[in-house]
Design a protein around this motif. Sequence first.
Motif, PDB file in Angstrom:
ATOM      1  N   ASN A   2       0.254 -16.255  17.896  1.00 43.09           N
ATOM      2  CA  ASN A   2       0.192 -15.014  16.687  1.00 43.09           C
ATOM      3  C   ASN A   2      -1.098 -14.909  16.153  1.00 43.09           C
ATOM      4  O   ASN A   2      -1.559 -15.898  15.620  1.00 43.09           O
ATOM      5  CB  ASN A   2       1.573 -15.131  15.978  1.00 43.09           C
ATOM      6  N   LEU A   3      -1.791 -13.798  16.121  1.00 42.33           N
ATOM      7  CA  LEU A   3      -2.877 -13.381  15.425  1.00 42.33           C
ATOM      8  C   LEU A   3      -2.401 -13.026  14.136  1.00 42.33           C
ATOM      9  O   LEU A   3      -1.549 -12.198  13.985  1.00 42.33           O
ATOM     10  CB  LEU A   3      -3.673 -12.384  16.214  1.00 42.33           C
ATOM     11  N   GLU A   4      -2.940 -13.650  12.896  1.00 44.24           N
ATOM     12  CA  GLU A   4      -2.533 -13.300  11.688  1.00 44.24           C
ATOM     13  C   GLU A   4      -3.616 -12.385  10.833  1.00 44.24           C
ATOM     14  O   GLU A   4      -4.829 -12.782  11.010  1.00 44.24           O
ATOM     15  CB  GLU A   4      -2.313 -14.671  10.802  1.00 44.24           C
ATOM     16  N   PRO A   6      -4.858 -10.387   7.028  1.00 42.04           N
ATOM     17  CA  PRO A   6      -4.588 -10.178   5.622  1.00 42.04           C
ATOM     18  C   PRO A   6      -3.545  -9.177   5.328  1.00 42.04           C
ATOM     19  O   PRO A   6      -3.199  -8.099   5.889  1.00 42.04           O
ATOM     20  CB  PRO A   6      -5.894  -9.893   5.154  1.00 42.04           C
ATOM     21  N   LYS A   7      -3.029  -9.580   3.976  1.00 43.12           N
ATOM     22  CA  LYS A   7      -1.809  -8.742   3.809  1.00 43.12           C
ATOM     23  C   LYS A   7      -2.380  -7.129   3.653  1.00 43.12           C
ATOM     24  O   LYS A   7      -1.401  -6.513   4.006  1.00 43.12           O
ATOM     25  CB  LYS A   7      -1.493  -9.158   2.310  1.00 43.12           C
ATOM     26  N   ASN A   8      -3.451  -6.839   3.064  1.00 40.11           N
ATOM     27  CA  ASN A   8      -3.708  -5.657   2.764  1.00 40.11           C
ATOM     28  C   ASN A   8      -4.714  -5.123   3.778  1.00 40.11           C
ATOM     29  O   ASN A   8      -5.414  -4.146   3.535  1.00 40.11           O
ATOM     30  CB  ASN A   8      -4.638  -5.640   1.380  1.00 40.11           C
ATOM     31  N   PHE A   9      -4.617  -5.474   5.061  1.00 46.32           N
ATOM     32  CA  PHE A   9      -5.181  -5.221   6.130  1.00 46.32           C
ATOM     33  C   PHE A   9      -5.035  -3.775   6.505  1.00 46.32           C
ATOM     34  O   PHE A   9      -3.693  -3.181   6.466  1.00 46.32           O
ATOM     35  CB  PHE A   9      -5.199  -5.964   7.658  1.00 46.32           C
ATOM     36  N   TRP A  10      -6.067  -2.764   6.739  1.00 49.76           N
ATOM     37  CA  TRP A  10      -5.870  -1.232   7.231  1.00 49.76           C
ATOM     38  C   TRP A  10      -5.380  -1.128   8.566  1.00 49.76           C
ATOM     39  O   TRP A  10      -6.199  -1.775   9.289  1.00 49.76           O
ATOM     40  CB  TRP A  10      -7.102  -0.473   7.061  1.00 49.76           C
ATOM     41  N   TRP A  11      -4.130  -0.895   8.773  1.00 54.07           N
ATOM     42  CA  TRP A  11      -3.540  -0.489   9.864  1.00 54.07           C
ATOM     43  C   TRP A  11      -3.741   1.056  10.133  1.00 54.07           C
ATOM     44  O   TRP A  11      -2.687   1.840   9.525  1.00 54.07           O
ATOM     45  CB  TRP A  11      -2.348  -1.200  10.281  1.00 54.07           C
ATOM     46  N   GLY A  12      -4.597   1.446  10.871  1.00 58.23           N
ATOM     47  CA  GLY A  12      -4.483   3.146  10.820  1.00 58.23           C
ATOM     48  C   GLY A  12      -5.091   3.682  12.262  1.00 58.23           C
ATOM     49  O   GLY A  12      -5.258   2.978  13.118  1.00 58.23           O
ATOM     50  N   ALA A  13      -5.673   4.695  11.989  1.00 59.34           N
ATOM     51  CA  ALA A  13      -6.352   5.512  13.128  1.00 59.34           C
ATOM     52  C   ALA A  13      -7.210   6.617  12.430  1.00 59.34           C
ATOM     53  O   ALA A  13      -6.992   7.103  11.278  1.00 59.34           O
ATOM     54  CB  ALA A  13      -5.027   6.303  13.847  1.00 59.34           C
ATOM     55  N   ALA A  14      -7.959   7.459  13.297  1.00 58.33           N
ATOM     56  CA  ALA A  14      -8.916   8.358  12.868  1.00 58.33           C
ATOM     57  C   ALA A  14      -8.846   9.521  13.660  1.00 58.33           C
ATOM     58  O   ALA A  14      -8.690   9.504  14.810  1.00 58.33           O
ATOM     59  CB  ALA A  14     -10.348   7.769  12.976  1.00 58.33           C
ATOM     60  N   THR A  15      -9.185  10.586  12.879  1.00 56.33           N
ATOM     61  CA  THR A  15      -9.298  11.711  13.527  1.00 56.33           C
ATOM     62  C   THR A  15     -10.381  12.681  13.016  1.00 56.33           C
ATOM     63  O   THR A  15     -11.158  11.846  11.967  1.00 56.33           O
ATOM     64  CB  THR A  15      -8.025  12.643  13.662  1.00 56.33           C
ATOM     65  N   SER A  16     -10.537  13.923  13.077  1.00 55.22           N
ATOM     66  CA  SER A  16     -11.464  14.616  12.489  1.00 55.22           C
ATOM     67  C   SER A  16     -10.980  16.020  12.228  1.00 55.22           C
ATOM     68  O   SER A  16     -10.355  16.581  12.749  1.00 55.22           O
ATOM     69  CB  SER A  16     -12.885  14.854  13.134  1.00 55.22           C
ATOM     70  N   GLY A  17     -11.423  16.601  11.020  1.00 56.70           N
ATOM     71  CA  GLY A  17     -11.095  18.142  11.023  1.00 56.70           C
ATOM     72  C   GLY A  17     -11.274  18.958  12.182  1.00 56.70           C
ATOM     73  O   GLY A  17     -10.268  19.728  12.523  1.00 56.70           O
ATOM     74  N   ILE A  69       5.192   5.664  12.207  1.00 55.62           N
ATOM     75  CA  ILE A  69       4.663   4.401  12.935  1.00 55.62           C
ATOM     76  C   ILE A  69       3.898   3.421  12.308  1.00 55.62           C
ATOM     77  O   ILE A  69       3.283   2.632  12.841  1.00 55.62           O
ATOM     78  CB  ILE A  69       3.852   4.794  14.075  1.00 55.62           C
ATOM     79  N   GLY A  70       3.927   3.657  10.950  1.00 51.20           N
ATOM     80  CA  GLY A  70       3.730   2.294  10.254  1.00 51.20           C
ATOM     81  C   GLY A  70       2.243   2.430   9.588  1.00 51.20           C
ATOM     82  O   GLY A  70       1.562   1.346   9.128  1.00 51.20           O
ATOM     83  N   VAL A 457       3.275  -4.149  14.462  1.00 53.68           N
ATOM     84  CA  VAL A 457       2.203  -4.841  13.891  1.00 53.68           C
ATOM     85  C   VAL A 457       1.648  -4.611  12.366  1.00 53.68           C
ATOM     86  O   VAL A 457       1.367  -5.557  11.538  1.00 53.68           O
ATOM     87  CB  VAL A 457       0.772  -4.269  14.893  1.00 53.68           C
ATOM     88  N   ALA A 458       1.876  -3.503  11.938  1.00 48.43           N
ATOM     89  CA  ALA A 458       1.378  -3.127  10.497  1.00 48.43           C
ATOM     90  C   ALA A 458       2.606  -3.607   9.517  1.00 48.43           C
ATOM     91  O   ALA A 458       2.089  -4.267   8.505  1.00 48.43           O
ATOM     92  CB  ALA A 458       1.537  -1.617  10.517  1.00 48.43           C
ATOM     93  N   GLU A 459       3.775  -3.706  10.167  1.00 42.95           N
ATOM     94  CA  GLU A 459       4.743  -4.300   9.068  1.00 42.95           C
ATOM     95  C   GLU A 459       4.695  -5.768   8.893  1.00 42.95           C
ATOM     96  O   GLU A 459       4.944  -6.499   7.680  1.00 42.95           O
ATOM     97  CB  GLU A 459       6.077  -4.264   9.416  1.00 42.95           C
ATOM     98  N   THR A 460       4.210  -6.465  10.102  1.00 40.43           N
ATOM     99  CA  THR A 460       3.836  -8.124  10.080  1.00 40.43           C
ATOM    100  C   THR A 460       2.702  -8.621   9.612  1.00 40.43           C
ATOM    101  O   THR A 460       2.633  -9.922   9.606  1.00 40.43           O
ATOM    102  CB  THR A 460       4.402  -8.841  11.290  1.00 40.43           C
ATOM    103  N   ASN A 461       1.676  -7.809   9.953  1.00 41.66           N
ATOM    104  CA  ASN A 461       0.212  -7.982   9.889  1.00 41.66           C
ATOM    105  C   ASN A 461       0.185  -9.208  10.893  1.00 41.66           C
ATOM    106  O   ASN A 461      -0.735 -10.065  10.789  1.00 41.66           O
ATOM    107  CB  ASN A 461      -0.226  -8.568   8.555  1.00 41.66           C
ATOM    108  N   GLN A 462       0.600  -9.093  12.205  1.00 42.75           N
ATOM    109  CA  GLN A 462       0.478 -10.091  13.130  1.00 42.75           C
ATOM    110  C   GLN A 462       0.501  -9.461  14.558  1.00 42.75           C
ATOM    111  O   GLN A 462       1.274  -8.420  14.674  1.00 42.75           O
ATOM    112  CB  GLN A 462       1.732 -10.620  13.204  1.00 42.75           C
ATOM    113  N   VAL A 463      -0.088 -10.015  15.360  1.00 42.12           N
ATOM    114  CA  VAL A 463      -0.242  -9.456  16.773  1.00 42.12           C
ATOM    115  C   VAL A 463       0.027 -10.705  17.785  1.00 42.12           C
ATOM    116  O   VAL A 463      -0.712 -11.335  17.837  1.00 42.12           O
ATOM    117  CB  VAL A 463      -1.668  -9.044  17.067  1.00 42.12           C
TER     118      VAL A 463
END
Length: 476
Positions: A2-4, A6-17, A69-70, A457-463
């Motif tokens: 398990n990769l740990e 941090p608690k406030n790690f940004w799990w996200g995605a990017a797009t553009s206008g 999707i978290g 992944v976003a809910e647990t901060n684990q991979v």
Amino acid sequence: MNLEFPKNFWWGAATSGPQSEGRFNKKHANMFDYWYEIQPEEFYNQVGPDTASNFYNSFREDIALMKEIGLNSIRTSIQWTRLIDDLEAGTVNEDAVRFYNEVIDEFIKNDIRPVINLHHFDLPVELYHRYGGWESKHVVDLYVKFAERCFELFSDRVVDWFTFNEPMVIVEGEYLHQFHYPNLVDGKKAVQVAYNIQLASAKAIARFRELNRNPDGRIGIILNLTPPYPKSDAPEDLAASEFADLWLNQLFMNASTLGEFPEKLAAVLEKDGMLWDASQEELTTIKANTIDYLGVNYYHPHRVQAPAVSPNSLTVDWMPEKYFDEYEMPGRRMNVDKGWEIYPKAIYDIGINIRDNYGNIDWFVSENGMGVSREERYLNEAGVIEDDYRIQFIQEHLYWLNKAMAEGSHCFGYHLWTPIDCWSWKNAYRNRYGFISTNIHTQVKTIKKSGHWIKNVAETNQVTLEDTLIKTIENN
């Protein structure tokens, strides 16, 4: 394993206008809008940006899917061509103000952090036709007016700002390698454009620090960093790698974080008669307005070798590639759909380089991803695209990112390109990147297997990585 994270790690995605909103109620055309108008055959299946993924009309439903999707953060952009009515005066379009206010509020309502970029290859084409676009320092000042309006209108709620996405792509695409309109080949203009964009970024940062309405507000820049690995340890290959790094990475990285352009690069450009026009006042502005943090886009490495022909013997138009040749490493892993090498370890090398050479500035992976064509091949009976290849791609990059963080590199987030399949410039919808699929004919959007995976992944901060995958990662 398990990769740990941090608690406030940004799990996200990017797009553009320009790649998601569509051109609905937009007063001005950007460079790609115009290029599609005059040469639609240049775009895959002649699909242009008019609808894109319909975010202008469906943003509430789309943001709900991102929440489902978290994802806790989304990077998008405010379009200069949408927000501003009079490009010279910098007056705003009221429908655009309404739209962006509603989008920002909807993100916040769904506990998703809006991360706002100000320029994503969407220069108003009028400013190119009038002034030469980024060749002009007047356009620099018009961009700053646009940035000011954004800070005044939205910085009470938006904490995270970025001035430009991938400025080197503007330089290379528009002025060297002909994959962005106006498809010029002009080294002198390319170098001046690079300087002018950096000046625009610094001037916008200065105004942000005067106009920002949020005590937690920060501003940075998003750079596509591509380590140029040499073919060998031969001095000629190492010299080629050094120049490639100076041009591709250090030019904007040094100016943005350290406030100075690389001396070695400037010396070469001056020797070649290519150095930018700069005043001392402008250089002082760049020095005084470095970034607070950094976004890093990483997709593939560069492999380089000594040029086959001596740089001094070339009489054709100036190109940075006179100092290095591309090298196709035998046995490299490839994404055959996109034509890019897959080399996840580079994200570790980038992180360590930031730690050691750039003051260990805070940074996040602002784009990473895998474009795959004909994803309907992987549709299961339940109507879900089983994109296991994307999950493994992300896992491999997160393995190396986690290692860089464990060794002290200050990375605080990971954003996939993109949350929902979006329009991708000349490629249109040929390759798909998202956690969520788009049917471009019906605009029905469906969560892929990777979207369900990232939620956990976003809910647990684990991979979680299987032992066999770890061996594959470490052997590559």
